[in-house]
Design an enzyme around this catalytic site. Structure first.
Site, PDB file in Angstrom:
ATOM      1  N   SER A  71      -3.066   0.355 -53.714  1.00 23.68           N
ATOM      2  CA  SER A  71      -3.206   1.645 -54.386  1.00 23.68           C
ATOM      3  C   SER A  71      -2.003   1.836 -55.301  1.00 23.68           C
ATOM      4  CB  SER A  71      -3.275   2.742 -53.317  1.00 23.68           C
ATOM      5  OG  SER A  71      -3.371   4.016 -53.916  1.00 23.68           O
ATOM      6  N   LYS A  85      -6.504  -0.299 -57.043  1.00 22.66           N
ATOM      7  CA  LYS A  85      -6.979   1.095 -57.138  1.00 22.66           C
ATOM      8  C   LYS A  85      -5.943   1.897 -57.911  1.00 22.66           C
ATOM      9  CE  LYS A  85      -6.812   4.771 -53.682  1.00 22.66           C
ATOM     10  NZ  LYS A  85      -7.265   5.185 -52.336  1.00 22.66           N
ATOM     11  N   LEU A  86      -6.408   2.568 -58.960  1.00 25.37           N
ATOM     12  CA  LEU A  86      -5.512   3.385 -59.780  1.00 25.37           C
ATOM     13  C   LEU A  86      -5.682   4.854 -59.435  1.00 25.37           C
ATOM     14  CD1 LEU A  86      -5.984   1.853 -63.356  1.00 25.37           C
ATOM     15  CD2 LEU A  86      -4.321   1.223 -61.586  1.00 25.37           C
ATOM     16  N   LYS A  87      -4.582   5.533 -59.237  1.00 25.44           N
ATOM     17  CA  LYS A  87      -4.625   6.979 -59.078  1.00 25.44           C
ATOM     18  C   LYS A  87      -4.823   7.574 -60.468  1.00 25.44           C
ATOM     19  CE  LYS A  87      -3.773   7.433 -54.658  1.00 25.44           C
ATOM     20  NZ  LYS A  87      -4.695   8.146 -53.749  1.00 25.44           N
ATOM     21  N   ASP A 127      -8.974   6.660 -57.994  1.00 25.10           N
ATOM     22  CA  ASP A 127      -8.925   7.723 -56.984  1.00 25.10           C
ATOM     23  C   ASP A 127      -8.315   8.971 -57.622  1.00 25.10           C
ATOM     24  OD1 ASP A 127      -8.712   9.337 -54.763  1.00 25.10           O
ATOM     25  OD2 ASP A 127      -7.373   8.002 -53.633  1.00 25.10           O
ATOM     26  N   ASN A 175      -8.168  12.061 -56.042  1.00 24.68           N
ATOM     27  CA  ASN A 175      -7.638  13.029 -55.062  1.00 24.68           C
ATOM     28  C   ASN A 175      -7.976  14.472 -55.450  1.00 24.68           C
ATOM     29  OD1 ASN A 175      -5.178  10.683 -54.638  1.00 24.68           O
ATOM     30  ND2 ASN A 175      -6.159  11.538 -52.823  1.00 24.68           N
ATOM     31  N   GLU A 183     -13.290   7.541 -56.553  1.00 23.96           N
ATOM     32  CA  GLU A 183     -13.003   8.168 -55.264  1.00 23.96           C
ATOM     33  C   GLU A 183     -12.619   9.634 -55.445  1.00 23.96           C
ATOM     34  OE1 GLU A 183      -9.997   5.945 -53.193  1.00 23.96           O
ATOM     35  OE2 GLU A 183      -9.716   7.447 -51.633  1.00 23.96           O
ATOM     36  N   ASP A 201     -13.465  10.652 -49.949  1.00 25.51           N
ATOM     37  CA  ASP A 201     -12.315  10.461 -49.065  1.00 25.51           C
ATOM     38  C   ASP A 201     -12.066  11.803 -48.372  1.00 25.51           C
ATOM     39  OD1 ASP A 201      -9.790  10.248 -47.911  1.00 25.51           O
ATOM     40  OD2 ASP A 201      -8.770   9.544 -49.693  1.00 25.51           O
ATOM     41  N   LYS A 253     -10.832   6.801 -43.076  1.00 24.68           N
ATOM     42  CA  LYS A 253      -9.435   6.880 -42.632  1.00 24.68           C
ATOM     43  C   LYS A 253      -9.456   7.478 -41.231  1.00 24.68           C
ATOM     44  CE  LYS A 253      -7.214   7.760 -47.104  1.00 24.68           C
ATOM     45  NZ  LYS A 253      -6.715   8.847 -47.986  1.00 24.68           N
ATOM     46  N   GLY A 300      -5.922   4.206 -46.706  1.00 26.05           N
ATOM     47  CA  GLY A 300      -4.561   4.081 -46.191  1.00 26.05           C
ATOM     48  C   GLY A 300      -3.796   5.375 -46.364  1.00 26.05           C
TER      49      GLY A 300
END
Ligand code: NPQ
Ligand code: MG
Length: 377
Positions: free
Chosen positions: A136, A162-164, A190, A192, A215, A240, A264, A292
Site C-alpha cells: 500500500s 495499491k495507491l492511496k 484506495d 478511504n 477500494e 473496506d 481485515k 492491513g
C-alpha cells in the site's frame, strides 16, 4: 477449555520508516496496544489494530484500553473457562469496538493454539504455504516522490501495488504509475471514503487504467451509493470500512455494493468472523483479499495464515514488515521473496517475540486480574 488468569495491556511506540499519508491523515509513529493473556494452559498474545486517533474508524488506542480494561476483560473472565469462539459470544452485548474484541480473541486463540502445538494456518486449513504480497503506497506532496517510492517497491518484488487516492490526487498519479509499472502489474486504488456520490463521472475515468479495483470510494454508511457506483464503473468496487460483520457483508453483496471484499480481522471483530466472511464471499462468488493495518509481526503472522485460505484470490496488503518498521518486535519478521510472503508455521498465531526489543519499545504495562483489579507493571 482454558481458565483465564491475568491480562497484560502493553503499549509500544514504533516509528514508521516513512510517513504514511492517506485521505484521513498522515501517520509518522505508531502507538500500538498489545495484549497478553495468561491462562492455565499458557500465554497468548494479540495485537489491537486501533490507531492513536479515531480517523480510519471510531476506535482509538486510549478507548481500546478503557473498553478492554473496564468492560471486556472482566466480562470475559467472569464467564469461567473458555474456548476462543466464546470471546465473541461473551462480548456480543457490547456495541462496537471490534478491534478491541478482535485483539482479545486473538490472544485467547494464540494461547489455545500454542497449548495444542498447532499453528493458525493449520487451524484454518489453508492450503498454500506462500501467498503473493501487495504493498500500500501513500499520498505524496509530489509525483516524483510517488514514482520513486513505487519504483522501490517494484524493485523489492511486490506482486501488486495499491495507491492511496483522494480528490486532487487520483488520475495523474494513477496514469503515471500505470506507465511506470507496465500493463501486467496488478494495480488498485484506495480512497478511504474520500469521494461523494456526485464524483461518479470523475471516478469512471479510472476505468481506462485497468485497475483491479477501487477500494472504499464513498463513506462507510453509503452502501446504496457504492451499489450505484458499481453499476456505473467497469472497475470493480471493493469495500473496506463499510464491512464490519458477516451479516452486513451479505447485505452489501446482495445490494450489489461489494464486488470484491477487503477482509481485515480487526475491523470485523476477530479472525473467526473474518473466516465467516471469507466463507460467505466464496459462496457468493465474491473475490476477497486481506487488508492491513500496519501490523507488527503479531498481526502480520496471523493475517498471513488467514490469507492462505482459498477464497483470498487477490494479493493482500501483507507486505514485508520492513515496509513500515525498521525493526519488528518478533524474531522472525515477515519478509518478501519472489513477490511472496511465506506463511509462518510456529505454534500459535505464528511468531516468536523479540523480548529485548519489545521491552525497549514498551511505553506502559498494566496487569488486570480476572475480577478487574488493575496494577501497573
Ligand atoms: C486501508 N491500510 O486499507 C488501511 C488504512 C490505514 C495498509 O492501506 C496507522 C494504523 C495508520 C493503521 C493508515 C493500508 C494507518 C492504518 C491507513 C490503516 O485502508
Ligand atoms: Mg482501505
Amino acid at each position: 477449555m482454558m481458565e483465564l488468569r491475568q491480562l497484560e495491556l502493553r503499549r509500544i511506540a514504533l516509528d514508521l520508516v516513512t510517513p504514511f499519508r492517506t485521505s484521513f491523515g498522515t501517520e509518522r509513529h505508531r502507538d500500538i496496544l498489545l495484549l497478553s493473556v495468561t491462562t492455565d494452559a499458557g500465554v497468548g498474545w494479540g495485537e489491537c489494530v486501533a490507531m492513536a486517533e479515531p480517523a480510519y474508524s471510531a476506535e482509538f488506542v486510549d478507548a481500546a484500553v478503557l473498553a478492554i480494561r473496564d468492560h471486556f476483560w472482566p466480562t470475559l473472565a467472569a464467564g469461567g473457562a473458555l474456548v476462543p469462539a466464546d470471546v465473541a459470544t461473551r462480548l456480543h452485548r457490547y456495541s462496537g469496538h471490534p478491534m478491541s474484541k478482535a485483539a482479545l480473541e486473538a490472544a485467547v486463540l494464540d494461547a489455545q493454539l500454542r497449548a495444542d502445538g498447532i499453528n493458525l494456518h493449520e487451524f484454518f486449513g489453508g492450503q498454500r504455504d506462500r501467498i503473493p504480497s501487495g504493498v500500500s503506497v501513500g499520498i505524496f506532496d509530489t509525483l516524483d516522490e510517488l514514482l520513486a517510492q513505487v519504483q522501490g517497491y517494484v524493485d523489492d518484488g511486490y506482486a501488486r501495488i495499491k495507491l492511496k487516492i483522494e480528490p486532487g490526487w487520483d488520475m495523474e498519479p494513477v496514469r503515471l504509475v500505470r506507465e511506470l509499472v507496465g500493463p501486467e502489474m496488478g494495480l488498485q486504488v484506495d480512497a478511504n471514503t474520500a469521494y461523494a456520490r456526485t464524483d461518479t463521472d470523475h471516478l469512471r475515468r479510472l476505468d481506462e487504467y485497468d485497475l483491479l479495483l477501487i477500494e472504499q470510494p464513498l463513506p462507510e454508511e453509503d452502501i446504496i451509493g457504492h451499489a450505484r457506483l458499481a453499476d456505473e464503473c467497469d472497475t470493480p468496487i471493493c469495500l473496506d470500512e463499510s464491512l464490519v460483520s458477516a451479516s452486513g457483508t451479505a447485505d452489501a453483496i446482495e445490494l450489489g455494493a461489494c464486488e470484491i471484499a477487503n477482509i481485515k480481522p480487526g475491523r470485523v471483530g476477530g479472525y473467526l468472523e473474518a473466516v465467516r466472511i471469507h466463507d460467505l464471499c466464496v459462496a457468493k462468488g465474491v473475490p476477497v483479499w486481506c487488508g492491513g493495518m500496519l501490523e507488527t509481526g503479531i498481526g502480520r503472522a496471523a493475517n498471513a495464515a488467514l490469507a492462505a485460505l482459498p477464497g483470498f484470490t487477490l494479493p493482500g496488503d501483507i507486505s514485508a514488515s520492513t515496509r513500515f518498521y525498521a525493526r519488528d518486535i518478533v524474531t522472525d519478521p515477515i519478509t518478501i521473496a519472489d513477490g511472496h510472503v511465506t506463511v509462518p508455521t510456529t505454534p500459535g498465531l505464528g511468531f516468536d517475540l523479540d523480548r529485548a526489543f519489545l521491552d525497549e519499545v514498551t511505553t506502559s504495562r498494566l496487569g488486570i486480574e480476572p475480577r478487574g483489579t488493575v496494577t501497573e507493571l
